[in-house]
Design a protein around this motif. Structure first.
Motif, PDB file in Angstrom:
ATOM      1  N   ILE A  98      24.988 -15.239  11.473  1.00 18.63           N
ATOM      2  CA  ILE A  98      25.549 -13.886  11.527  1.00 18.63           C
ATOM      3  C   ILE A  98      24.572 -12.930  10.849  1.00 18.63           C
ATOM      4  N   GLY A  99      23.970 -12.074  11.650  1.00 17.79           N
ATOM      5  CA  GLY A  99      23.025 -11.087  11.137  1.00 17.79           C
ATOM      6  C   GLY A  99      23.310  -9.718  11.729  1.00 17.79           C
ATOM      7  N   VAL A 100      24.579  -9.323  11.643  1.00 21.50           N
ATOM      8  CA  VAL A 100      25.023  -8.100  12.319  1.00 21.50           C
ATOM      9  C   VAL A 100      24.630  -6.825  11.583  1.00 21.50           C
ATOM     10  N   GLY A 101      24.059  -6.967  10.378  1.00 22.89           N
ATOM     11  CA  GLY A 101      23.477  -5.811   9.707  1.00 22.89           C
ATOM     12  C   GLY A 101      24.476  -4.838   9.110  1.00 22.89           C
ATOM     13  N   SER A 102      24.074  -3.581   9.114  1.00 23.06           N
ATOM     14  CA  SER A 102      24.875  -2.511   8.514  1.00 23.06           C
ATOM     15  C   SER A 102      24.947  -1.330   9.464  1.00 23.06           C
ATOM     16  N   VAL A 103      25.854  -0.430   9.170  1.00 23.89           N
ATOM     17  CA  VAL A 103      26.013   0.793   9.965  1.00 23.89           C
ATOM     18  C   VAL A 103      26.063   1.990   9.015  1.00 23.89           C
ATOM     19  N   PRO A 104      25.724   3.178   9.494  1.00 21.70           N
ATOM     20  CA  PRO A 104      25.797   4.363   8.642  1.00 21.70           C
ATOM     21  C   PRO A 104      27.221   4.651   8.187  1.00 21.70           C
ATOM     22  N   SER A 105      27.354   5.066   6.930  1.00 20.39           N
ATOM     23  CA  SER A 105      28.655   5.526   6.438  1.00 20.39           C
ATOM     24  C   SER A 105      29.066   6.764   7.219  1.00 20.39           C
ATOM     25  N   SER A 118      22.008   5.668  14.076  1.00 18.81           N
ATOM     26  CA  SER A 118      22.499   4.307  14.289  1.00 18.81           C
ATOM     27  C   SER A 118      22.065   3.683  15.604  1.00 18.81           C
ATOM     28  N   SER A 119      21.562   4.473  16.531  1.00 13.42           N
ATOM     29  CA  SER A 119      21.211   3.923  17.834  1.00 13.42           C
ATOM     30  C   SER A 119      20.103   4.755  18.481  1.00 13.42           C
ATOM     31  N   PHE A 120      19.440   4.133  19.445  1.00 14.23           N
ATOM     32  CA  PHE A 120      18.409   4.837  20.200  1.00 14.23           C
ATOM     33  C   PHE A 120      19.003   6.035  20.930  1.00 14.23           C
ATOM     34  N   ALA A 121      20.166   5.835  21.557  1.00 15.59           N
ATOM     35  CA  ALA A 121      20.787   6.912  22.324  1.00 15.59           C
ATOM     36  C   ALA A 121      21.107   8.116  21.437  1.00 15.59           C
ATOM     37  N   GLU A 122      21.560   7.844  20.207  1.00 19.38           N
ATOM     38  CA  GLU A 122      21.909   8.931  19.290  1.00 19.38           C
ATOM     39  C   GLU A 122      20.667   9.729  18.885  1.00 19.38           C
ATOM     40  N   LEU A 222      23.614  11.245   6.720  1.00 12.61           N
ATOM     41  CA  LEU A 222      22.722  10.280   6.066  1.00 12.61           C
ATOM     42  C   LEU A 222      23.296   9.890   4.705  1.00 12.61           C
ATOM     43  N   LYS A 223      24.534   9.421   4.713  1.00 14.23           N
ATOM     44  CA  LYS A 223      25.221   9.081   3.471  1.00 14.23           C
ATOM     45  C   LYS A 223      25.194   7.578   3.184  1.00 14.23           C
ATOM     46  N   GLY A 224      24.067   6.942   3.513  1.00 17.37           N
ATOM     47  CA  GLY A 224      23.931   5.531   3.219  1.00 17.37           C
ATOM     48  C   GLY A 224      24.526   4.645   4.299  1.00 17.37           C
ATOM     49  N   THR A 225      24.579   3.361   4.011  1.00 14.89           N
ATOM     50  CA  THR A 225      25.044   2.381   4.987  1.00 14.89           C
ATOM     51  C   THR A 225      26.082   1.459   4.359  1.00 14.89           C
ATOM     52  N   GLN A 226      26.811   0.767   5.218  1.00 19.03           N
ATOM     53  CA  GLN A 226      27.773  -0.229   4.763  1.00 19.03           C
ATOM     54  C   GLN A 226      27.686  -1.449   5.674  1.00 19.03           C
ATOM     55  N   PRO A 227      27.923  -2.646   5.121  1.00 14.42           N
ATOM     56  CA  PRO A 227      27.778  -3.858   5.929  1.00 14.42           C
ATOM     57  C   PRO A 227      28.804  -3.920   7.051  1.00 14.42           C
ATOM     58  N   VAL A 228      28.381  -4.476   8.179  1.00 15.53           N
ATOM     59  CA  VAL A 228      29.287  -4.678   9.306  1.00 15.53           C
ATOM     60  C   VAL A 228      30.167  -5.895   9.022  1.00 15.53           C
ATOM     61  N   ALA A 251      22.844 -13.697   6.848  1.00 10.45           N
ATOM     62  CA  ALA A 251      21.792 -13.070   6.036  1.00 10.45           C
ATOM     63  C   ALA A 251      21.634 -11.624   6.478  1.00 10.45           C
ATOM     64  N   GLY A 252      20.685 -10.931   5.833  1.00 12.48           N
ATOM     65  CA  GLY A 252      20.463  -9.524   6.174  1.00 12.48           C
ATOM     66  C   GLY A 252      21.428  -8.599   5.467  1.00 12.48           C
ATOM     67  N   ASP A 253      21.624  -7.433   6.038  1.00 14.64           N
ATOM     68  CA  ASP A 253      22.454  -6.399   5.415  1.00 14.64           C
ATOM     69  C   ASP A 253      23.913  -6.806   5.285  1.00 14.64           C
ATOM     70  N   ALA A 254      24.350  -7.772   6.084  1.00 12.68           N
ATOM     71  CA  ALA A 254      25.777  -8.137   6.098  1.00 12.68           C
ATOM     72  C   ALA A 254      26.193  -8.916   4.866  1.00 12.68           C
ATOM     73  N   VAL A 255      25.238  -9.442   4.081  1.00 12.67           N
ATOM     74  CA  VAL A 255      25.600 -10.295   2.947  1.00 12.67           C
ATOM     75  C   VAL A 255      25.014  -9.740   1.654  1.00 12.67           C
ATOM     76  N   LYS A 256      25.585 -10.185   0.550  1.00 12.70           N
ATOM     77  CA  LYS A 256      25.054  -9.861  -0.763  1.00 12.70           C
ATOM     78  C   LYS A 256      23.989 -10.890  -1.145  1.00 12.70           C
ATOM     79  N   VAL A 257      22.910 -10.407  -1.752  1.00 10.74           N
ATOM     80  CA  VAL A 257      21.845 -11.298  -2.205  1.00 10.74           C
ATOM     81  C   VAL A 257      21.588 -11.052  -3.689  1.00 10.74           C
ATOM     82  N   ARG A 258      20.842 -11.946  -4.307  1.00  4.89           N
ATOM     83  CA  ARG A 258      20.560 -11.832  -5.737  1.00  4.89           C
ATOM     84  C   ARG A 258      19.638 -10.653  -6.018  1.00  4.89           C
TER      85      ARG A 258
END
Length: 292
Positions: A98-105, A118-122, A222-228, A251-258
């Motif tokens: 699962i590496g679904v990343g994050s999305v803009p707040s 958040s996307s190419f189209a945007e 541009l108020k930061g990101t949050q995990p999906v 891994a990636g933005d979806a999880v917490k790391v040390r």
């Protein structure tokens, strides 16, 4: 041959797939993503800066072991039956990443002049909006992305208005004195309102908490990101990026790391961290136990 499903197509997912195949070619890897083509999200601001199109940023992976399912939204994951359900079908897995990343707040106001990176189209739409004469650009938030877009808008001869709830730029990473000193170098790039909040957006104006009204052509959030989140799954991982579910890694933005500074676990939404954690997850999925 083991069936591997990778959710998401960002740096963590792609590096996971690559490290898997470096260790063992006896994997069938299916990448499921809601994106319509493979790209690095880090390039999205450059779509605005350089007026890029899809073919300019498309990533082509030639490895025949990759099977891509583009435009698929994940609906559910059955960790008992080891199945992934999407709006276009269902697939069984032996191992799942699962590496679904994050999305803009997001803010609770939406119209066709509110944009997210958040996307190419945007980002294409924002560039076309500017090219059609939109010059009154409001940015909401003041992190690293804001600095990048201030530079982009300077190149496009747009002087934006920045609204921030903080009292100085980059407040999450810089102490107050240093942040305010840094602001002295960029104050000429736009108009700035600190310790403010957007309380309403309509078709003609943006209203701030102080009562100040801003006319605008476009509002960039541009108020930061949050995990999906993926359903109700808990994506806490150990040092090998294993979740508590059999055969499921993340891994990636979806999880917490040390955090090497505090030694605690936190979400660190940086491209470099996503690349590295995806690489280690792939090694561990391939059977090479390696701590991050």
């Amino acid at each position: 041959m083991k069936d591997i499903i990778i959710l998401g197509s960002g740096p963590a997912s792609i590096n996971c797939a690559r490290s898997l195949l470096k260790i063992n070619r006896d994997f069938s890897i299916r990448v499921i993503t809601k994106d319509s083509f493979l790209l690095s999200k880090m390039v999205l601001p450059s779509v605005v800066r350089y007026n890029l199109h899809e073919d300019d940023i498309r990533i082509n992976l030639c490895d025949r072991e990759f099977n891509f399912e583009f435009g698929n939204e994940v609906l559910d994951i059955d960790v008992e039956r080891k199945k992934v359900y999407t709006d276009r079908g269902e697939w069984h897995y032996d191992m799942l990443f699962i590496g679904v990343g994050s999305v803009p707040s997001r803010i609770p106001f939406r119209n066709d002049r509110v944009f997210y990176p958040s996307s190419f189209a945007e980002m294409r739409k924002l560039r076309e909006f500017i090219d059609s004469g939109g010059r009154k650009i409001v940015i909401y938030g003041f992190g690293m992305a804001t600095i990048e877009f201030l530079d982009i808008f300077r190149d496009l001869q747009v002087s934006p208005v920045v609204v921030a709830t903080s009292s100085y730029p980059l407040s999450r990473g810089l102490p107050g004195d240093l942040g305010k000193l840094f602001f002295n170098y960029i104050r000429g790039l736009g108009e700035f309102y600190f310790e403010e909040e957007i309380v309403n957006v309509d078709s003609s104006k943006i209203i701030l908490r102080s009562g100040k009204e801003l006319e605008y052509d476009a509002l960039l959030i541009l108020k930061g990101t949050q995990p999906v989140k993926v359903g109700d799954l808990e994506l806490e991982v150990d040092e090998y990026f294993r979740t508590r579910y059999d055969g499921v890694f993340a891994a990636g933005d979806a999880v917490k790391v040390r955090d090497i500074i505090t030694e605690g676990k936190k979400h660190i939404h940086l491209n470099s961290v996503a690349w590295e954690t995806g690489f280690y997850a792939g090694l561990n999925m391939a059977g090479v136990l390696s701590k991050y």
